[in-house]
Design a protein around this motif. Structure first.
Motif, PDB file in Angstrom:
ATOM      1  N   LEU A 211      35.290  44.136  32.037  1.00  0.00           N
ATOM      2  CA  LEU A 211      35.262  42.962  32.908  1.00  0.00           C
ATOM      3  C   LEU A 211      35.312  43.394  34.360  1.00  0.00           C
ATOM      4  CD1 LEU A 211      37.696  40.495  31.081  1.00  0.00           C
ATOM      5  CD2 LEU A 211      35.197  40.469  31.065  1.00  0.00           C
ATOM      6  N   SER A 212      34.557  42.697  35.190  1.00  0.00           N
ATOM      7  CA  SER A 212      34.594  42.952  36.621  1.00  0.00           C
ATOM      8  C   SER A 212      35.817  42.289  37.227  1.00  0.00           C
ATOM      9  CB  SER A 212      33.325  42.394  37.275  1.00  0.00           C
ATOM     10  OG  SER A 212      33.452  42.359  38.681  1.00  0.00           O
ATOM     11  N   ARG A 213      36.377  42.911  38.262  1.00  0.00           N
ATOM     12  CA  ARG A 213      37.494  42.285  38.982  1.00  0.00           C
ATOM     13  C   ARG A 213      37.009  41.125  39.840  1.00  0.00           C
ATOM     14  NH1 ARG A 213      42.211  45.000  38.474  1.00  0.00           N
ATOM     15  NH2 ARG A 213      42.112  47.171  37.799  1.00  0.00           N
ATOM     16  N   TYR A 214      35.703  41.007  39.991  1.00  0.00           N
ATOM     17  CA  TYR A 214      35.141  39.869  40.709  1.00  0.00           C
ATOM     18  C   TYR A 214      34.979  38.702  39.743  1.00  0.00           C
ATOM     19  CZ  TYR A 214      34.159  43.360  44.250  1.00  0.00           C
ATOM     20  OH  TYR A 214      34.292  44.360  45.190  1.00  0.00           O
ATOM     21  N   ASP A 215      34.976  37.504  40.275  1.00  0.00           N
ATOM     22  CA  ASP A 215      34.834  36.319  39.444  1.00  0.00           C
ATOM     23  C   ASP A 215      33.496  36.350  38.721  1.00  0.00           C
ATOM     24  OD1 ASP A 215      36.393  34.766  42.144  1.00  0.00           O
ATOM     25  OD2 ASP A 215      37.295  35.037  40.197  1.00  0.00           O
ATOM     26  N   PRO A 216      33.416  35.699  37.553  1.00  0.00           N
ATOM     27  CA  PRO A 216      34.432  34.885  36.898  1.00  0.00           C
ATOM     28  C   PRO A 216      35.213  35.619  35.816  1.00  0.00           C
ATOM     29  CG  PRO A 216      32.335  34.476  35.886  1.00  0.00           C
ATOM     30  CD  PRO A 216      32.111  35.551  36.905  1.00  0.00           C
ATOM     31  N   GLY A 217      35.539  36.856  36.016  1.00  0.00           N
ATOM     32  CA  GLY A 217      36.232  37.622  34.991  1.00  0.00           C
ATOM     33  C   GLY A 217      37.519  37.008  34.503  1.00  0.00           C
ATOM     34  N   ARG A 218      38.270  36.353  35.380  1.00  0.00           N
ATOM     35  CA  ARG A 218      39.553  35.775  34.988  1.00  0.00           C
ATOM     36  C   ARG A 218      39.390  34.722  33.909  1.00  0.00           C
ATOM     37  NH1 ARG A 218      44.291  37.816  34.864  1.00  0.00           N
ATOM     38  NH2 ARG A 218      44.190  36.984  32.782  1.00  0.00           N
ATOM     39  N   GLU A 219      38.397  33.822  34.088  1.00  0.00           N
ATOM     40  CA  GLU A 219      38.164  32.786  33.085  1.00  0.00           C
ATOM     41  C   GLU A 219      37.783  33.394  31.740  1.00  0.00           C
ATOM     42  OE1 GLU A 219      37.507  32.106  36.202  1.00  0.00           O
ATOM     43  OE2 GLU A 219      38.696  30.295  36.373  1.00  0.00           O
ATOM     44  N   LEU A 220      36.948  34.414  31.790  1.00  0.00           N
ATOM     45  CA  LEU A 220      36.496  35.038  30.558  1.00  0.00           C
ATOM     46  C   LEU A 220      37.650  35.721  29.826  1.00  0.00           C
ATOM     47  CD1 LEU A 220      33.116  36.538  31.820  1.00  0.00           C
ATOM     48  CD2 LEU A 220      33.476  34.454  30.491  1.00  0.00           C
ATOM     49  N   GLU A 221      38.502  36.377  30.580  1.00  0.00           N
ATOM     50  CA  GLU A 221      39.655  37.036  29.951  1.00  0.00           C
ATOM     51  C   GLU A 221      40.614  35.997  29.363  1.00  0.00           C
ATOM     52  OE1 GLU A 221      43.262  40.191  31.023  1.00  0.00           O
ATOM     53  OE2 GLU A 221      41.571  39.933  32.388  1.00  0.00           O
ATOM     54  N   ASP A 222      40.853  34.920  30.091  1.00  0.00           N
ATOM     55  CA  ASP A 222      41.739  33.864  29.577  1.00  0.00           C
ATOM     56  C   ASP A 222      41.163  33.253  28.306  1.00  0.00           C
ATOM     57  OD1 ASP A 222      43.458  34.287  31.674  1.00  0.00           O
ATOM     58  OD2 ASP A 222      42.765  32.576  32.856  1.00  0.00           O
TER      59      ASP A 222
END
Length: 321
Positions: A211-222
Motif C-alpha cells: 500500500l502507498s502511504r499516499y491516499d487512498p491507502g488508509r481506506e483500503l487498509e481499513d
C-alpha cells in the motif's frame, strides 16, 4: 530579559526580513539538481551568482544548508528541514499569486478542484469532462495532494472543492455523497491467483499487500481489516512512502499484491492483472464524497456542485455540515 536576548531576537527578525524569495528558489533548485553548476545552467545564471545567493541564505539562517564536494552538493540535516519549509513557502506564494490573478478575472471564471484518486477512467474523469463541455468559459484547475494537505487548502480557500474516497473529518465543510467504486486486487501476471476470475478476501491470507502511504491507502487498509477481522486471517501489509505508480512497479517485480479501485485501472501497466475482490455478499465498494466550504461564494463552485447533484442525486438529508 537581558540585553543579549534582546539583541538575539532583533538579529533574528532582521535576518528574516533580509531573506528574499529568490534565496529560497535558488536553494530549492540547487537541491533538486544536486549541483550548484547544474542549477545555475538550469536557471541561466552565473554559477558565482547562485553560490553567493546560497551563501547569503546560509549566513542569514545561521547554519550550513549544503555539503559541497567534487561530486556535487547534498543538503545537510538542517538543510533538509529548511528546504522543506522553503518549498512550502514557495508553494503558498505561488498559490497566493494564482488566487490574485483568478480573482482579477471576475466571477466568470475559475474553479480549483482537489482530489486524491486516479482520473485515468471512471466517474471523476467523466464529470470533469462534462463540466468543461457545459462551461467552457470557466477555467478549471486540478490539484492532486494528500487528504491532509487538501483539507488545509480547502480551509484556507486555495481550493474550492475536494473529491475523495470516504468522508473527510471536518466540521467546517459540507459533504455530498457521490458514486462508489469496486475494490480490485492487482497481481503480477504470473501469480497463482490470476487463474481465478473472482478472488475472495480470505484468499489473501498468505500474501503481502503493498500500500502507498499516499491516499487512498488508509481506506483500503481499513476495508481489509474489516473484511478479515481475525489477525491470523490477514495478509502481511507493507506500506511504502511512494506513489501508486511505484507500487505498480513493485507488484510487477513480484514483491506483493495491492488493493486498487476501479478508477486506477484506466492506465494500463505492463505485467499486471486485475481481479474483483468479493466476500459472501458480493463485490466490495468504497464511496466517494465532494467537500466544500459553505461560505465559499465562488459562482463556478455552485455550478460544479449542481452538476454533481444532477449526475449523482441523493436525498437532501445526506448533505451534512
Amino acid at each position: 530579559m537581558n540585553m543579549t536576548e534582546i539583541e538575539t531576537r532583533n538579529d533574528g527578525r532582521n535576518a528574516a526580513k533580509a531573506i528574499h524569495l529568490h534565496h529560497l528558489r535558488l536553494a530549492v533548485v540547487a537541491c533538486d539538481c544536486g549541483s550548484f553548476r547544474r542549477a545555475a545552467e538550469v536557471l541561466s545564471i552565473k554559477h558565482t551568482v547562485l553560490s553567493r545567493s546560497i551563501g547569503q541564505l546560509e549566513y542569514l539562517i545561521g547554519t550550513r544548508l549544503f555539503e559541497r564536494s567534487s561530486g556535487g552538493t547534498k543538503p545537510t540535516l538542517a538543510g533538509r528541514a529548511v528546504l522543506r519549509i522553503a518549498r512550502l513557502i514557495l508553494e503558498q506564494v505561488d498559490t497566493l499569486v494564482d488566487t490574485g490573478i483568478s480573482n482579477g478575472r471576475g466571477e466568470s471564471g475559475h474553479l480549483t478542484m482537489g482530489f486524491c484518486t486516479s482520473i485515468s477512467t471512471g466517474n471523476l474523469r467523466a464529470t470533469l469532462g462534462e463540466f468543461k463541455k457545459r462551461f467552457p468559459q470557466i477555467e478549471l484547475a486540478t490539484v492532486e495532494r494528500s487528504r491532509l494537505r487538501l483539507m488545509t487548502a480547502l480551509r484556507s480557500g486555495t481550493v474550492d472543492l475536494v473529491v475523495s474516497p470516504g468522508r473527510l473529518p471536518s466540521r467546517e465543510t459540507k459533504a455530498l455523497p457521490l458514486w462508489s467504486e469496486r475494490i480490485l486486487i492487482s497481481l503480477p501476471q504470473d501469480h497463482g491467483l490470476v487463474a481465478r476470475e473472482i478472488i475472495y478476501w480470505t484468499d489473501l491470507r498468505n500474501e503481502t499487500i503493498l500500500l502507498s502511504r499516499y491516499d487512498p491507502g488508509r481506506e483500503l487498509e481499513d476495508l481489509l481489516i474489516s473484511k478479515l477481522v481475525l489477525p491470523e486471517d490477514r495478509p502481511k501489509i507493507a506500506r511504502h512512502d511512494v506513489s501508486r505508480g511505484i507500487i505498480n512497479s513493485l507488484i510487477s517485480m513480484g514483491m506483493g499484491l495491492s488493493l486498487v479501485m476501479e478508477s486506477d485501472i484506466g492506465a494500463s501497466f505492463a505485467g499486471l492483472v486485475y481481479r474483483e475482490l468479493q466476500d459472501g455478499a458480493g463485490a466490495s465498494r468504497i464511496g466517494f464524497y465532494a467537500h466544500w466550504r459553505d461560505d465559499n461564494e465562488n459562482p463556478p463552485l455552485k455550478r460544479f456542485i449542481d452538476l454533481l447533484a444532477e449526475r449523482y442525486p441523493s436525498p437532501p438529508s445526506v448533505l451534512a455540515d
